[in-house]
Scaffold this active site. Sequence first.
Site, PDB file in Angstrom:
ATOM      1  N   LYS A  14     -30.672 -29.745  22.531  1.00 46.14           N
ATOM      2  CA  LYS A  14     -31.877 -30.501  22.168  1.00 46.14           C
ATOM      3  C   LYS A  14     -31.589 -31.990  22.063  1.00 46.14           C
ATOM      4  CE  LYS A  14     -32.525 -28.224  18.286  1.00 46.14           C
ATOM      5  NZ  LYS A  14     -31.436 -27.217  18.275  1.00 46.14           N
ATOM      6  N   ARG A  89     -39.197 -25.884  11.786  1.00 46.47           N
ATOM      7  CA  ARG A  89     -38.110 -24.921  11.871  1.00 46.47           C
ATOM      8  C   ARG A  89     -38.446 -23.627  11.138  1.00 46.47           C
ATOM      9  NH1 ARG A  89     -33.537 -28.221  12.883  1.00 46.47           N
ATOM     10  NH2 ARG A  89     -31.529 -27.167  12.909  1.00 46.47           N
ATOM     11  N   ARG A 128     -17.984 -29.776  19.674  1.00 47.89           N
ATOM     12  CA  ARG A 128     -18.854 -30.950  19.737  1.00 47.89           C
ATOM     13  C   ARG A 128     -18.297 -32.098  18.904  1.00 47.89           C
ATOM     14  NH1 ARG A 128     -25.206 -30.662  18.306  1.00 47.89           N
ATOM     15  NH2 ARG A 128     -24.569 -30.019  16.212  1.00 47.89           N
ATOM     16  N   ARG A 161     -19.129 -33.145  12.946  1.00 48.64           N
ATOM     17  CA  ARG A 161     -20.042 -32.915  11.831  1.00 48.64           C
ATOM     18  C   ARG A 161     -19.485 -31.848  10.897  1.00 48.64           C
ATOM     19  NH1 ARG A 161     -25.948 -32.141  14.401  1.00 48.64           N
ATOM     20  NH2 ARG A 161     -25.951 -30.405  12.917  1.00 48.64           N
ATOM     21  N   ARG A 172     -26.264 -21.158  10.178  1.00 47.73           N
ATOM     22  CA  ARG A 172     -27.317 -21.836  10.946  1.00 47.73           C
ATOM     23  C   ARG A 172     -27.944 -20.898  11.960  1.00 47.73           C
ATOM     24  NH1 ARG A 172     -23.698 -26.607  12.843  1.00 47.73           N
ATOM     25  NH2 ARG A 172     -25.407 -27.222  14.222  1.00 47.73           N
TER      26      ARG A 172
HETATM   27  P1  ADP Z   1     -28.747 -28.274  14.829  1.00 51.80           P
HETATM   28  O1  ADP Z   1     -30.026 -28.122  15.572  1.00 51.80           O
HETATM   29  O2  ADP Z   1     -27.594 -28.659  15.697  1.00 51.80           O
HETATM   30  O3  ADP Z   1     -28.421 -27.091  13.966  1.00 51.80           O
HETATM   31  P2  ADP Z   1     -29.841 -30.545  13.280  1.00 51.80           P
HETATM   32  O4  ADP Z   1     -29.134 -31.826  13.396  1.00 51.80           O
HETATM   33  O5  ADP Z   1     -31.177 -30.400  13.911  1.00 51.80           O
HETATM   34  O6  ADP Z   1     -28.808 -29.443  13.796  1.00 51.80           O
HETATM   35  O7  ADP Z   1     -30.007 -30.151  11.743  1.00 51.80           O
HETATM   36  C1  ADP Z   1     -28.903 -30.145  10.872  1.00 51.80           C
HETATM   37  C2  ADP Z   1     -29.276 -29.505   9.540  1.00 51.80           C
HETATM   38  O8  ADP Z   1     -30.339 -30.262   8.889  1.00 51.80           O
HETATM   39  C3  ADP Z   1     -29.817 -28.086   9.603  1.00 51.80           C
HETATM   40  O9  ADP Z   1     -28.807 -27.114   9.694  1.00 51.80           O
HETATM   41  C4  ADP Z   1     -30.597 -28.011   8.268  1.00 51.80           C
HETATM   42  O10 ADP Z   1     -29.721 -27.884   7.184  1.00 51.80           O
HETATM   43  C5  ADP Z   1     -31.221 -29.396   8.186  1.00 51.80           C
HETATM   44  N1  ADP Z   1     -32.560 -29.435   8.831  1.00 51.80           N
HETATM   45  C6  ADP Z   1     -32.872 -30.103   9.962  1.00 51.80           C
HETATM   46  N2  ADP Z   1     -34.172 -29.939  10.281  1.00 51.80           N
HETATM   47  C7  ADP Z   1     -34.698 -29.137   9.319  1.00 51.80           C
HETATM   48  C8  ADP Z   1     -35.992 -28.587   9.073  1.00 51.80           C
HETATM   49  N3  ADP Z   1     -37.037 -28.832   9.895  1.00 51.80           N
HETATM   50  N4  ADP Z   1     -36.167 -27.810   7.982  1.00 51.80           N
HETATM   51  C9  ADP Z   1     -35.162 -27.560   7.137  1.00 51.80           C
HETATM   52  N5  ADP Z   1     -33.907 -28.033   7.319  1.00 51.80           N
HETATM   53  C10 ADP Z   1     -33.665 -28.820   8.389  1.00 51.80           C
END
Ligand code: ADP
Length: 217
Positions: A14, A89, A128, A161, A172
Amino acid sequence: MLNIILMGPPGAGKGTHAAWIERDYKLPHISTGDMFREAMASGSPLGNKIKEIVNRGDLVNDELTCALVKERLSKPDCAKGYLLDGFPRTIPQAEAWDKIAKEIGREVNLVVNISCPDDILVTRITTRRVCPKCGASYNVLTLKPKKEGICDTCGTPLIQRKDDNEASFKVRLANYYSSTAPLLDFYKKKGLLVDFDGTLAVDALKVQLKKLLASKR
Ligand code: ADP
Ligand code: ZN
């Protein structure tokens, strides 16, 4: 106008594709993950609370997440379209966003889903590396920077990260299947969902995405 949601499990690509879509289509790239990482870096009490949740791989609560996105999407630069990455999400977030987006005249009109099997995801995530300054994403196996450990775009040393380890990744992924995957049906029923194969090389997928976006412009 393109009001896009990018969906897919962690590691599907993404962020990588959001970067060029933002550039080529002049759409603000709004990543809730990036927004939370900013809050985490601030060292504020709220940031520290978020840090604990994010680092173990869990989801931040819906209310806080929606409030943050509403504030960001109400800004004038989103009036001509936006690219949401990592939000919504959960079903409650998607329902809340439906309502808010109507209120502020920014309704979603395209959902791009990038799918990818679990075994490929875990390898991509644990190899990554990211730029803490500009957010660019690299991979020690498949997407190496020109100079080892250094961001091509801004020269900053790359980091891994804290949530890109196998234990947090498992949490996750489990959260993705239980809370996020049901959204695919939600948007499919609205006729907004278009599926892509995330196992493709970045350039190959880019060609397909470009075709879709050009047809929507
Ligand atoms: P990835 O898609 O690689 O898992 P992101 O950078 O999108 O990682 O998100 C990292 C973290 O931030 C998630 O694992 C979660 O803890 C939090 N997060 C991100 N977006 C949301 C959301 N819409 N609702 C709840 N938590 C979120
Ligand atoms: Zn950088």
